[in-house]
Write a protein that holds these residues in place. Structure first.
Motif, PDB file in Angstrom:
ATOM      1  N   SER A 176     -17.910 -13.923  30.031  1.00 29.00           N
ATOM      2  CA  SER A 176     -18.154 -12.553  29.569  1.00 29.00           C
ATOM      3  C   SER A 176     -18.066 -11.549  30.717  1.00 29.00           C
ATOM      4  CB  SER A 176     -19.504 -12.441  28.859  1.00 29.00           C
ATOM      5  OG  SER A 176     -20.559 -12.669  29.770  1.00 29.00           O
ATOM      6  N   GLY A 194      -4.499  -7.990  20.302  1.00 27.30           N
ATOM      7  CA  GLY A 194      -5.553  -8.013  19.293  1.00 27.30           C
ATOM      8  C   GLY A 194      -6.861  -7.387  19.727  1.00 27.30           C
ATOM      9  N   TYR A 221      -3.093  -4.938  25.632  1.00 26.90           N
ATOM     10  CA  TYR A 221      -4.421  -5.145  25.055  1.00 26.90           C
ATOM     11  C   TYR A 221      -4.374  -4.975  23.536  1.00 26.90           C
ATOM     12  CZ  TYR A 221      -9.447  -4.338  24.329  1.00 26.90           C
ATOM     13  OH  TYR A 221     -10.744  -4.391  23.902  1.00 26.90           O
ATOM     14  N   GLU A 257     -13.375 -17.799  24.909  1.00 26.87           N
ATOM     15  CA  GLU A 257     -14.200 -18.860  24.323  1.00 26.87           C
ATOM     16  C   GLU A 257     -13.406 -20.155  24.210  1.00 26.87           C
ATOM     17  OE1 GLU A 257     -15.553 -17.270  20.602  1.00 26.87           O
ATOM     18  OE2 GLU A 257     -17.001 -15.923  21.564  1.00 26.87           O
ATOM     19  N   ARG A 309     -12.099 -11.994  23.440  1.00 21.53           N
ATOM     20  CA  ARG A 309     -13.317 -12.813  23.383  1.00 21.53           C
ATOM     21  C   ARG A 309     -12.976 -14.221  22.911  1.00 21.53           C
ATOM     22  NH1 ARG A 309     -15.635 -10.128  19.867  1.00 21.53           N
ATOM     23  NH2 ARG A 309     -16.416  -8.506  21.224  1.00 21.53           N
ATOM     24  N   LYS A 310     -12.176 -14.313  21.863  1.00 21.22           N
ATOM     25  CA  LYS A 310     -11.796 -15.616  21.315  1.00 21.22           C
ATOM     26  C   LYS A 310     -10.964 -16.414  22.320  1.00 21.22           C
ATOM     27  CE  LYS A 310      -9.818 -17.633  17.160  1.00 21.22           C
ATOM     28  NZ  LYS A 310      -9.275 -17.353  15.831  1.00 21.22           N
ATOM     29  N   ARG A 319     -14.103 -10.680  31.050  1.00 20.12           N
ATOM     30  CA  ARG A 319     -13.402  -9.944  29.983  1.00 20.12           C
ATOM     31  C   ARG A 319     -13.146  -8.479  30.304  1.00 20.12           C
ATOM     32  NH1 ARG A 319     -16.621 -13.017  26.236  1.00 20.12           N
ATOM     33  NH2 ARG A 319     -17.900 -11.177  25.914  1.00 20.12           N
ATOM     34  N   ALA A 332     -10.447  -6.404  21.715  1.00 16.79           N
ATOM     35  CA  ALA A 332     -11.657  -7.072  22.217  1.00 16.79           C
ATOM     36  C   ALA A 332     -11.937  -8.399  21.518  1.00 16.79           C
ATOM     37  CB  ALA A 332     -12.855  -6.141  22.085  1.00 16.79           C
ATOM     38  N   ALA A 333     -11.770  -8.431  20.200  1.00 16.34           N
ATOM     39  CA  ALA A 333     -12.068  -9.660  19.457  1.00 16.34           C
ATOM     40  C   ALA A 333     -11.146 -10.800  19.886  1.00 16.34           C
ATOM     41  CB  ALA A 333     -11.946  -9.408  17.958  1.00 16.34           C
ATOM     42  N   ALA A 334      -9.877 -10.493  20.068  1.00 16.04           N
ATOM     43  CA  ALA A 334      -8.921 -11.524  20.470  1.00 16.04           C
ATOM     44  C   ALA A 334      -9.193 -11.996  21.894  1.00 16.04           C
ATOM     45  CB  ALA A 334      -7.498 -10.987  20.352  1.00 16.04           C
TER      46      ALA A 334
END
Length: 91
Positions: A57, A22, A18, A32, A28-29, A60, A24-26
C-alpha cells in the motif's frame, strides 16, 4: 486524461496509462495479486518473508503518479530516507 488541441478545438483525447489500466481499483488488485503470488513462490517467498504487510500500500501512490494518476501521497515519516538518500548513504 491528456487533451491535445488548439484553443477550443480538441483534436485528441488520450487516456493516461493510469486510466487505461483501470485506475485505483485495478492498481490495488494488481499489487494484491502480485504479492499473493510472491508469498506463494518457493524462490521469492524467502526474500519477502520479513516484508511489512502494509508495504504494497505504500508503493501504490508512487505507481499511480508515475502512470499519470492522481498525486495523492502521505507525508513521509520523520527519518524515512528518500530514494536518493537511501542509495547515496555512506558515500
Amino acid at each position: 486524461m491528456i487533451v491535445t488541441g488548439r484553443g477550443d478545438c480538441v483534436l485528441r483525447v488520450t487516456p493516461t496509462l493510469y486510466e487505461w489500466a483501470g485506475g485505483a481499483a485495478a492498481l490495488r488488485k494488481l499489487f494484491e495479486r502480485f504479492y499473493e503470488r510472491v508469498r506463494a513462490d518457493d524462490l521469492l517467498a524467502p526474500v519477502f518473508a520479513g516484508m511489512d504487510p502494509e508495504h504494497p500500500s505504500t508503493l501504490r501512490p508512487g505507481w499511480a503518479r508515475s502512470s499519470a494518476g492522481p498525486r495523492t501521497t502521505r507525508p513521509r515519516a520523520a527519518g524515512t530516507p528518500t530514494w536518493s538518500g537511501a542509495t547515496s548513504a555512506g558515500r
